[in-house]
Design a protein around this motif. Structure first.
Motif, PDB file in Angstrom:
ATOM      1  N   LYS A 169      -0.407 -40.672  10.159  1.00 15.54           N
ATOM      2  CA  LYS A 169      -0.755 -42.001  10.676  1.00 15.54           C
ATOM      3  C   LYS A 169      -1.995 -41.846  11.559  1.00 15.54           C
ATOM      4  N   CYS A 170      -3.105 -42.357  11.047  1.00  9.70           N
ATOM      5  CA  CYS A 170      -4.405 -41.977  11.600  1.00  9.70           C
ATOM      6  C   CYS A 170      -5.090 -43.132  12.341  1.00  9.70           C
ATOM      7  N   HIS A 171      -5.872 -42.791  13.363  1.00  8.53           N
ATOM      8  CA  HIS A 171      -6.766 -43.736  14.036  1.00  8.53           C
ATOM      9  C   HIS A 171      -7.915 -42.946  14.656  1.00  8.53           C
ATOM     10  N   PHE A 172      -8.984 -43.657  14.989  1.00  4.67           N
ATOM     11  CA  PHE A 172     -10.129 -42.993  15.618  1.00  4.67           C
ATOM     12  C   PHE A 172     -10.148 -43.285  17.117  1.00  4.67           C
ATOM     13  N   LEU A 173     -10.755 -42.357  17.876  1.00  4.53           N
ATOM     14  CA  LEU A 173     -10.872 -42.489  19.320  1.00  4.53           C
ATOM     15  C   LEU A 173     -12.321 -42.185  19.697  1.00  4.53           C
ATOM     16  N   ILE A 174     -13.034 -43.229  20.115  1.00  3.92           N
ATOM     17  CA  ILE A 174     -14.472 -43.045  20.369  1.00  3.92           C
ATOM     18  C   ILE A 174     -14.886 -43.474  21.768  1.00  3.92           C
ATOM     19  N   GLY A 175     -13.974 -43.946  22.578  1.00  2.00           N
ATOM     20  CA  GLY A 175     -14.327 -44.280  23.964  1.00  2.00           C
ATOM     21  C   GLY A 175     -14.792 -45.710  24.132  1.00  2.00           C
ATOM     22  N   VAL A 176     -14.643 -46.200  25.356  1.00  3.67           N
ATOM     23  CA  VAL A 176     -14.946 -47.606  25.642  1.00  3.67           C
ATOM     24  C   VAL A 176     -16.440 -47.867  25.727  1.00  3.67           C
ATOM     25  N   HIS A 177     -17.255 -46.830  25.885  1.00  4.97           N
ATOM     26  CA  HIS A 177     -18.700 -47.019  25.968  1.00  4.97           C
ATOM     27  C   HIS A 177     -19.392 -46.790  24.624  1.00  4.97           C
ATOM     28  N   SER A 178     -18.613 -46.868  23.574  1.00  5.56           N
ATOM     29  CA  SER A 178     -19.180 -46.650  22.245  1.00  5.56           C
ATOM     30  C   SER A 178     -19.988 -47.837  21.754  1.00  5.56           C
ATOM     31  N   GLY A 179     -19.840 -48.973  22.397  1.00  5.30           N
ATOM     32  CA  GLY A 179     -20.533 -50.174  21.948  1.00  5.30           C
ATOM     33  C   GLY A 179     -19.715 -50.991  20.982  1.00  5.30           C
ATOM     34  N   LEU A 180     -18.580 -50.455  20.530  1.00  2.00           N
ATOM     35  CA  LEU A 180     -17.713 -51.182  19.607  1.00  2.00           C
ATOM     36  C   LEU A 180     -16.844 -52.146  20.407  1.00  2.00           C
ATOM     37  N   LYS A 181     -16.981 -53.449  20.127  1.00  4.83           N
ATOM     38  CA  LYS A 181     -16.299 -54.469  20.927  1.00  4.83           C
ATOM     39  C   LYS A 181     -14.779 -54.302  20.890  1.00  4.83           C
ATOM     40  N   VAL A 205     -15.046 -34.590  16.046  1.00  5.97           N
ATOM     41  CA  VAL A 205     -16.337 -34.745  15.365  1.00  5.97           C
ATOM     42  C   VAL A 205     -17.374 -35.044  16.434  1.00  5.97           C
ATOM     43  N   ASN A 206     -18.659 -34.984  16.046  1.00  4.59           N
ATOM     44  CA  ASN A 206     -19.725 -35.169  17.025  1.00  4.59           C
ATOM     45  C   ASN A 206     -20.365 -36.550  16.978  1.00  4.59           C
ATOM     46  N   ARG A 207     -20.085 -37.347  15.940  1.00  2.00           N
ATOM     47  CA  ARG A 207     -20.714 -38.652  15.817  1.00  2.00           C
ATOM     48  C   ARG A 207     -19.659 -39.747  15.693  1.00  2.00           C
ATOM     49  N   ILE A 208     -19.997 -40.889  16.249  1.00  2.00           N
ATOM     50  CA  ILE A 208     -19.089 -42.033  16.174  1.00  2.00           C
ATOM     51  C   ILE A 208     -18.897 -42.480  14.738  1.00  2.00           C
ATOM     52  N   VAL A 209     -19.985 -42.554  13.993  1.00  2.00           N
ATOM     53  CA  VAL A 209     -19.887 -43.028  12.612  1.00  2.00           C
ATOM     54  C   VAL A 209     -19.027 -42.089  11.783  1.00  2.00           C
ATOM     55  N   THR A 210     -19.082 -40.790  12.089  1.00  2.00           N
ATOM     56  CA  THR A 210     -18.238 -39.827  11.387  1.00  2.00           C
ATOM     57  C   THR A 210     -16.773 -40.079  11.708  1.00  2.00           C
ATOM     58  N   ALA A 211     -16.479 -40.324  12.984  1.00  4.04           N
ATOM     59  CA  ALA A 211     -15.092 -40.571  13.386  1.00  4.04           C
ATOM     60  C   ALA A 211     -14.522 -41.788  12.666  1.00  4.04           C
ATOM     61  N   LEU A 270      -2.305 -38.531  14.114  1.00  5.97           N
ATOM     62  CA  LEU A 270      -3.605 -37.935  13.788  1.00  5.97           C
ATOM     63  C   LEU A 270      -4.704 -38.772  14.433  1.00  5.97           C
ATOM     64  N   LEU A 271      -5.490 -38.138  15.299  1.00  6.18           N
ATOM     65  CA  LEU A 271      -6.630 -38.805  15.941  1.00  6.18           C
ATOM     66  C   LEU A 271      -7.914 -38.147  15.497  1.00  6.18           C
ATOM     67  N   ILE A 272      -8.892 -38.974  15.135  1.00  2.00           N
ATOM     68  CA  ILE A 272     -10.239 -38.482  14.870  1.00  2.00           C
ATOM     69  C   ILE A 272     -11.060 -38.852  16.092  1.00  2.00           C
ATOM     70  N   ALA A 273     -11.441 -37.864  16.888  1.00  2.00           N
ATOM     71  CA  ALA A 273     -12.024 -38.129  18.206  1.00  2.00           C
ATOM     72  C   ALA A 273     -13.405 -37.532  18.342  1.00  2.00           C
ATOM     73  N   THR A 274     -14.238 -38.235  19.095  1.00  2.00           N
ATOM     74  CA  THR A 274     -15.523 -37.677  19.518  1.00  2.00           C
ATOM     75  C   THR A 274     -15.276 -36.888  20.799  1.00  2.00           C
ATOM     76  N   LYS A 275     -16.346 -36.501  21.482  1.00  2.00           N
ATOM     77  CA  LYS A 275     -16.183 -35.665  22.679  1.00  2.00           C
ATOM     78  C   LYS A 275     -15.449 -36.396  23.791  1.00  2.00           C
ATOM     79  N   VAL A 276     -15.282 -37.717  23.643  1.00  2.00           N
ATOM     80  CA  VAL A 276     -14.540 -38.456  24.660  1.00  2.00           C
ATOM     81  C   VAL A 276     -13.108 -37.948  24.772  1.00  2.00           C
ATOM     82  N   GLY A 277     -12.599 -37.329  23.714  1.00  2.00           N
ATOM     83  CA  GLY A 277     -11.238 -36.813  23.729  1.00  2.00           C
ATOM     84  C   GLY A 277     -11.125 -35.396  24.244  1.00  2.00           C
TER      85      GLY A 277
END
Length: 1617
Positions: free
Chosen positions: A454-466, A431-437, A487-494
């Motif tokens: 078995k799902c999780h999201f992957l948005i990168g360490v610079h996403s601002g999410l602590k 996906v293209n947005r963090i909130v979407t992921a 199953l991973l829901i990833a932004t472009k970081v992936g």
């Protein structure tokens, strides 16, 4: 899935398929043998890359063994020229790089100096590629990325380069290192670029900066370049030609497509269509859309009414629009459940999405309004998803339908349901947005239809999410690899670097934005028969064409590369740079922007002042010009660029110019780094200023103690008689309860005069003492035989008092045997006779009597009859002795294993006499020792047990003197063995004193030698007393009545002041932080240690308490012979870590010294000179040791002249009132004004109080230390240090500021600071300190006291006498013990330590409020308390104070008195300014008369501007209301437009934190009008041209003239909308 279509997009060539294929296998055995043979000769050196002999059990790693043919071919190309390898993901590009490193190993392997640097754009890739390299080849690999250790100094990087051969790092780190010369490009043999498509000519990516700035043809040795990419073209404007030109490399790929197909499998490209939204669902969605729009508009309307701050309004609108956009996007793409989850995510505190792009602006936004919007939006969406009044729960959803789920999401769910039954299925959804992921992950995780995923999201360490740390990200990827997640829901970081070879399904939920993104995300599907799928709206032809466009572009790119015949030529790029000739440090215009921001971030700051550069732009006829306004505490105030073609170019030019200027004024080092970043080049990394260090080896060093020359001169070489200087020990006991035999010291050379006058008190038990005085008695002549007898006597009594166990035998030798150790000192201690003619002589009769004892082998006296029945004879254990021999002699009682002095014979008692328990001696010895007394009728002996030698210099705990009766016992003679005849108890009493006396004399002689050394080096060295030098050399560990600590405290304060004063005057361009750094480099313990070692001061230090068993002299030499070969074995740490008193004393007098101790001695010597010789002596000593503190008066005059810059602010501060408060009238008023200018106030010339604060802080530290040192002379060193800490701190100074009302005069632009000060002042004036709601003390309050005192110091020309009087007047109201700031945490820690309690503090934060809990446990006792405050430190102090009070109320008290209690009981003396003897500098220089401008002034444009304390219509004056004077954006009239062709543009990012907005030109115009009491400007639309979507409006801002107002102004501007 009904009604859906599925289409395969195959492309038009096999190349596309092959370049998308993942890594499958490393080939067959046949391939391996062929490639090994093919590559065996491939090398740049004769040794073929085999550089080291490997152990038999660990064969060398050879990457050639598993290499494929195309990898070997491409490596061969890379050995010949710079190469960019273009291969799809999984084709083994990294292995080619590994092969290249291996083959170039002869240039990289140690001991070669050159290195290989492998660059990867992300931290994850750095770690991944480093592991691959380490696993593939035997090279030393270093990893450098965001989470690795911070290397700040050149020495640290040099160590890294010496230790490693391959450095894997992010490109920003290499760019930083090249720019600041931590690494030079000549040292790099091979430079590898992973994902090299980021290197585009027009970009500012670090890849591009490295190649454009540092890869120059004039460099002696350039590195080989090797690039790797799966997509040479990154995005719009990028080209293969540009990539080749920038990297000076040619792109190569695999010509034989069939070979690739052996190893890689390409995923099948597939499009899954979903139908457009049906009308009914669309209507429902539109309804929710309208409701959310209404909520947003209502929030904006309320915000407009609530705030008048244009900056806050703008930023809040921006954040609100972003929040709204995210929720609307989720509604469109995911449906109601997706938008509900998005609103929930954004409202829970993870505000990255709402703050993204605003940077530091979020502090100015109204977050409460954003929270309100999210709450109301969530309420609307939740009501839509609620079923049967039950809270929304995805797990309960049974039917998937619109509008709850979008058609796009339903299609995705259908695909996942289809694939869920396949074994070992793994899928990545992009996906293209963090909130979407995050929202999509939640939905898929909670739908029971998809429980197998078995799902999780992957948005990168610079996403601002602590919660999304690098550790968490790695854990998610590891779970995905292992199958725990599938199953991973990833932004472009992936898209880049995800090395997951088992993924077989990649779905683009959102379409890729570039062809590079298309290729990279496709490369994640690595399994055979993988699928790369797209979700496409069947009604959107644009989306279908986009995918076809990506496939076509990739094919064309591959064909172009395959057919390229170009030759790459070396081209240098002409970039604007600034280079330091001395070091070669270089920055470009692009990197200068970040450097300038970095420099500003290092300026001193607090929560009320965030130093950042401000950018203003002027659109002139010949181009765009940028003005930079730097923070007020920077050494330069403004920089103007040359005219440029764009905003960005103007900004770069101005930043480069600013960095150049900052370097020229010394604010940046020669490596173009802020002083705070440069690291201390002189600091010893292994040296800590504290001794609380785990590694004892790093804190201590072995040093040799000096043996005084006066005690070393020997007489052994003399053949005949020798004359020895005599010094009588005059004993004066108090009380007179003991007899002492007269003794004297005999040395070869006279003692120094100071030593001849030595007096000292020896401390016995029960408060008793012996005052000992050394009295010179001329010269005594010794014959050679007398010297032998004297040495034997000394050897004898030393054995008695220290090694008496030898006397249990029948014979003791007193001969000096050949090969015995030689004593390091040469002196004799002998009994003497005082003659009436004021002369002394050795008591040879006593000496001979003692030495005639039979135990020494002396012949028996003639005529002696042991069988005689004379009553004067006694039966002893070894025969009959006369009473005369026995009395005043030394005997040994074997049954008691004890030695005794016999003082008399008790003739009226015998063995039948009863003792205290009614038994007689006869029965007692039979019962206790089984000894039958044979001569019970003999009289008993009155005896005193021989003493155990003690350190009589050590402090005793008795406060009053009490007599102590000597203890005697009665012994039957027949149990006693006579050992030394004539060795009486009065001799023993004297001998018990002599070792302690000699230890002190030795220390005194060492101090005299140091004083003589200092006197010979500079005249003032003679002015310090020997006793003061001795005090400065004696540490607390010596346990004497004096130590260096009090002098150290004084010397430390003076050193800080003197060095700070010189640096303040010498470096006028450095800010407070840089001055502090420079001072720290000079005064820190590491530097003082080095300086002391150069002067060999360490040999004079006395750091060990006197241990009698280690007393060595002639007759008892040290048995441990030390040499260079044996010293390490002798002085191992194991013998002294746990107990310093167990140190081994060697013949070289080595001892372990803490490094800090040596530095402390330097400070103590400074203090000694201050007390005895004043500032002049201390200055001379510092100059001798290597610290310059002098200054020139011209430097002070320059300060006076520059202070005039603050005179225009005179109308904002009541100078007369301030001078009255201080009791001092300033000659240079600008200094007083500067002392009250907070850094948040950036006036037209810059400057603030921070530099004065630096000077005042150091001066107050010395003055207060001098005050405490003189007022409390009997205070213990530790107590003095605690009192100093309690007095010299910001909180104590804040009390002074409040008492003097300084807060009413501060000039600042921070409303938050003003409010904080008001709250704290109100609290301190109405509430007792330590309450639960205690507000944080603003640091600015204490700063005002320091800066004000610094201003006075300068104005008086450094007349400390004048400043001393002012300081006393300010301190007196706050210096009482009841008002001292005593740290309750320290008190609580000491109480817990005293009672063996475990103390713990824990803290938590909620809604900006800290809660700190203090807890003590000890056995069954558990007690805790808590406190809350906005400041964590304040909450901790309050929690500690409350718990301390409860423990004291419960009966727990400390063993030692608190500082408050000590001060109440301590007698106070008169305060004195210690040491000041300087002549004040010239202060009456000629300056322009000071005049506060009361009349209105005119600007350069003729605008009449009234002073801020004058209303044009009213006679209004407010001397204490400080409002910033703003006439125009700063003072540059050129930035005010003068014609219709120019426009003033203010960067919306430019503003002061907590201060006045400097936002849009419109808001600035409002501010200018309001400040000068003008009416609001009027805006008129003059004309309107162009279509509605590209409209041009001619606006005019008009200020109509009114009575008594300014002239009419008009401003025209063309705005495109």
């Amino acid at each position: 899935m009904d009604g859906c279509q599925s289409t395969n997009v195959n492309g038009s060539a096999a190349a596309v398929r092959n370049f998308a294929a993942p890594f499958v296998a490393n080939g067959t055995a046949e391939t391996t043998s062929v490639t090994t043979e093919r590559f065996s000769s491939l090398s740049l050196g004769d040794d073929g890359g085999d550089f080291s002999v490997q152990p038999q059990d660990k064969p060398e790693k050879d990457p050639r063994k598993i290499a494929r043919k195309y990898q070997l071919d491409l490596c061969q190309k890379a050995l010949e020229e710079n190469v960019i390898v273009y291969l799809g993901t999984g084709c083994g590009k990294t292995h080619i790089a590994t092969l290249l490193i291996y083959e170039m190993g002869h240039l990289i392997k140690k001991p070669q100096k050159r290195i290989c640097i492998f660059l990867a754009p992300t931290v994850a890739l750095v770690q991944q590629q480093a592991k691959v390299i380490e696993d593939s080849i035997d090279f030393k690999v270093g990893i450098y990325c965001g989470n690795s250790k911070r290397l700040r100094s050149h020495q640290e990087w040099e160590r890294e380069l010496e230790e490693h051969e391959i450095l894997v790092m992010t490109p920003q780190i290499l760019l930083h290192n090249l720019s600041h010369c931590f690494i030079k490009i000549e040292l790099i043999a091979l430079l590898i670029f992973d994902e090299c498509h980021y290197a585009q000519i027009e970009s500012n990516h670090p890849y591009a900066e490295i190649m454009k700035i540092f890869y120059k043809s004039n460099v002696a040795e350039l590195p080989r370049i090797f690039g790797m990419t799966a997509s040479p073209i990154l995005g719009k404007g990028a080209s293969v030609d540009g990539l080749e030109t920038l990297l000076r490399a040619k792109v190569y790929s695999v010509e034989d497509v069939d070979e690739l197909e052996q190893f890689v499998a390409s995923p099948k490209l597939r499009i899954y269509y979903y139908d457009p939204t049906i009308i009914s669902s669309s209507c429902a969605r539109i309804s929710y859309h309208e409701q959310l729009e209404m909520i947003k508009h209502q929030c904006v309307s309320d915000l407009t009414r609530k705030t008048g701050d244009h900056n806050t309004l703008r930023i809040t609108k921006k954040m609100l629009q972003r929040l709204h956009g995210n929720i609307m996007f989720s509604l469109e793409n995911l449906g109601l459940w997706g938008s509900l989850q998005a609103s929930c995510i954004l409202s829970k505190g993870d505000h990255y999405e709402q703050n993204e792009g605003t940077d530091a602006e979020e502090s100015s936004a109204d977050n409460s309004l954003c929270d309100r919007y999210l709450t109301e939006a969530y309420s609307v969406l939740a009501s839509a998803c609620r079923k049967d009044d039950v809270a929304p729960d995805l797990s309960l959803v049974e039917f998937l339908k619109e509008p709850f789920f979008s058609r796009k999401l339903l299609r995705l769910i259908g695909i996942l349901r289809t694939f869920r039954l396949q074994p070992n299925m793994k899928c990545i959804v992009f996906v293209n947005r963090i909130v979407t992921a995050r929202s999509l992950s939640y939905i898929l995780k909670n739908l029971k239809f998809l429980s197998s995923w078995k799902c999780h999201f992957l948005i990168g360490v610079h996403s601002g999410l602590k919660s999304m740390s690098r550790k968490t990200t790695n854990a998610i990827l590891e779970k995905f690899r292992s199958g725990e997640l599938n199953l991973l829901i990833a932004t472009k970081v992936g898209e880049e670097g995800l090395d997951i070879q088992t993924c077989c399904l990649v779905i683009r939920f959102d379409l890729p934005e570039t062809v590079a993104s298309f290729i990279q995300s496709r490369g994640r599907a690595r399994m055979p028969e993988s699928e790369y799928a797209f979700l496409v709206n069947s009604g959107n032809e644009k989306e279908i064409n986009l995918i076809k466009h990506f496939v076509k572009d990739e094919l064309k790119m591959h064909q172009d590369i395959s057919s390229r015949k170009s030759q790459v030529t070396m081209t240098d790029f002409e970039e604007k740079t600034y280079q330091v000739d001395l070091t070669g440090a270089t920055i470009s215009s692009a990197s200068s922007i970040s450097l300038l921001h970095h420099y500003c971030s290092k300026l001193p700051h607090d929560e009320y002042f965030n130093p950042r550069p401000q950018f203003f732009y002027l659109d002139e006829a010949d181009g765009m010009v940028c003005l930079i306004i730097l923070p007020s505490n920077a050494p330069i105030h403004e920089i103007v660029s040359a005219s440029q073609v764009s905003f960005e170019a103007a900004k770069k030019d101005a930043c480069l110019k600013a960095c150049k200027t900052l370097h020229e004024v010394g604010a940046l080092t020669d490596y173009l780094l802020p002083e705070q970043d440069s690291g201390s080049e002189e600091t010893d990394d292994n040296f800590s200023d504290t001794e609380n260090c785990d590694d004892d080896d790093l804190r201590r060093e072995l040093h040799e103690m000096l043996i005084p020359a006066a005690l070393k001169e020997t007489w052994t070489e003399l053949k005949n008689s020798v004359s020895l200087c005599t010094y009588h020990f005059k004993f004066c006991p108090n009380p007179i309860d003991r007899l002492y035999r007269e003794f004297a010291l005999f040395v070869k050379s006279p003692l120094p005069k100071e030593a001849e006058k030595m007096k000292l008190d020896l401390h016995l038990d029960r408060g008793r003492s012996v005052l000992t005085e050394l009295v010179p008695y001329g010269v005594v002549k010794f014959t050679k035989d007398e010297l032998v007898q004297a040495e034997k006597f000394q050897r004898m009594f030393l054995k008695v008092i220290l090694d008496r166990s030898e006397f249990t035998s029948e014979f003791v030798s007193l001969e000096n045997k050949t090969g015995d150790p030689i004593s390091s000192t040469s002196y004799l201690l002998l009994p003497i006779l005082l003659n009436n003619n004021n002369k002394v002589s050795v008591d040879w009769k006593l000496v001979e009597k003692c030495l005639s004892s039979s135990i020494f082998g002396a012949p028996k006296c003639a005529g002696h009859d042991e069988s005689s029945q004379d009553k004067r004879q006694l039966h002893l254990a070894k025969g009959i002795k006369s009473a005369e021999e026995v009395v005043n002699s030394l005997v040994y009682v074997p049954c008691k294993d004890t030695f005794f002095f016999v003082s008399d014979i008790v003739y009226y008692k015998n063995g039948y006499s009863s003792i205290k328990d009614s038994k007689n001696h006869l029965d007692l010895y039979m019962e206790k020792f089984s000894i039958q007394l044979c001569y019970p009728h003999q009289p008993l002996l009155k005896a005193k047990q021989v003493f155990c030698l003690d350190n009589l210099l050590r402090k005793k705990g008795y406060s009053e003197v009490r007599e102590k009766e000597e203890h005697f016992i009665e012994l039957p003679p027949e149990i006693c063995q006579l050992k030394i005849v004539g060795f009486s108890k009065d001799i023993g009493s004297s001998l018990s004193l002599l070792p302690s006396i000699m230890h002190r004399l030795e220390s005194l002689l060492v101090a005299i030698e140091l004083k003589n050394k200092l006197s010979a080096s500079f005249p003032q060295g003679a002015e310090v007393t020997v006793q003061r030098v001795l005090e400065a050399l004696t540490t607390e560990k010596c346990s004497e009545h004096f130590s260096l600590e009090r002098l150290e405290v004084l010397g430390d304060a003076f050193l800080k002041f003197a060095v700070g004063r010189r640096l303040f005057l010498l470096h006028n361009s450095l800010d407070e932080g840089q001055l502090t750094k420079k001072r720290s480099n000079i005064v820190n313990n590491s530097n003082l240690l080095n300086l002391a070692m150069r002067k060999n001061l360490q040999v004079y230090i006395r750091d060990q308490s006197f241990e009698p068993n280690q007393f060595f002299a002639v007759g008892r030499p040290c048995p441990v012979i030390c040499s260079k070969q044996t010293e390490n074995a002798i002085h191992s740490h194991a013998s002294s870590v746990n107990d310093v008193n167990t140190e081994v004393r060697c013949s070289k007098c080595h001892h372990w010294l803490y490094k800090k101790t040596i530095a402390d001695v330097v400070e103590a010597l400074i203090g000694a000179f201050l007390v005895d010789s004043g500032f002049g002596g201390a200055t001379a000593f510092l100059k001798w040791i290597g610290i310059q503190i002098d200054f020139e008066e011209s430097q002070l005059l320059k300060i006076f002249n520059e202070s005039k810059n603050f005179l225009p602010l005179a109308n904002q501060i009541n100078i007369t009132a301030l001078e009255n408060l201080l009791g001092y009238k300033f000659r240079h008023k600008g200094l007083l004004i500067q002392a009250f200018v907070h850094p948040s106030y950036n006036n037209h010339l810059g400057g603030c109080y921070q530099r004065l604060e630096f000077l005042g802080d150091a001066m107050l530290d010395y003055l207060i230390t001098s005050y405490l040192y003189s007022v409390y002379p009997k205070l213990k060193p530790g107590q003095l240090t605690d009192l100093r800490s309690a007095s010299v701190n910001n909180t104590s100074f804040a009390d002074i500021a409040i008492h003097c009302s300084f807060h009413e005069f501060i000039i600042c632009d921070s409303s938050a600071l003003s409010k904080s000060m008001e709250q704290y002042v109100s609290f301190t004036q109405t509430t007792e300190r330590g309450q639960i709601d205690e507000p944080t003390c603003p640091k600015a309050l204490g700063d005002l006291v320091e800066s004000c005192m610094g201003a006075i110091l300068l104005d008086t020309g450094f007349d400390l006498n004048c400043v001393w009087k002012i300081m006393l007047s300010l301190l007196n109201p706050t210096m009482s013990s009841s008002k001292l700031w005593i740290n309750p945490i320290r008190d609580l820690q000491e109480l817990c330590q005293c009672h063996g309690m475990d103390l713990q503090f824990s803290a938590s934060r909620k809604s900006g409020i800290y809660t700190v809990q203090s807890k003590v446990t000890s056995g069954d006792l558990i007690m805790n308390d808590s406190a809350t405050n906005i400041s964590k430190k304040a909450a901790k102090r309050m929690a500690a104070k409350q718990l301390y009070s409860r423990l004291k109320a419960g009966g727990y008290t400390a063993k030692s008195k608190s500082l408050d209690e000590v001060l109440k009981e301590t007698e106070k003396m008169e305060a004195q300014l210690i040491g000041f003897d300087e002549k004040p500098s010239v202060v009456n220089a000629k300056f322009d008369d000071f005049r506060v401008q009361e009349e209105a002034s005119e600007t350069e444009n003729g605008l009449k501007v009234y002073p801020l304390n004058e209303d044009p219509g009213n006679d209004y004056n407010s001397s204490h209301k400080h409002t910033r004077q703003i006439v125009a954006p700063y003072n540059a009239s050129r930035w005010r437009p003068t014609g219709a062709t120019k426009s003033l543009i203010c960067n919306p990012d430019s503003r002061e934190a907590g201060g006045m907005s400097t936002g849009s030109p419109k808001s600035r115009l409002y501010e200018i009008c309001a400040t000068n009491y003008w009416g609001s400007p009027i805006f008129e639309c003059l004309k309107e041209n162009g279509p509605s979507h590209l409209k041009e409006e001619g606006l005019s801002s008009v200020k109509r003239p009114e009575a008594g107002d300014v002239p009419f102004l008009e401003r025209q501007h063309i705005v495109r909308s």
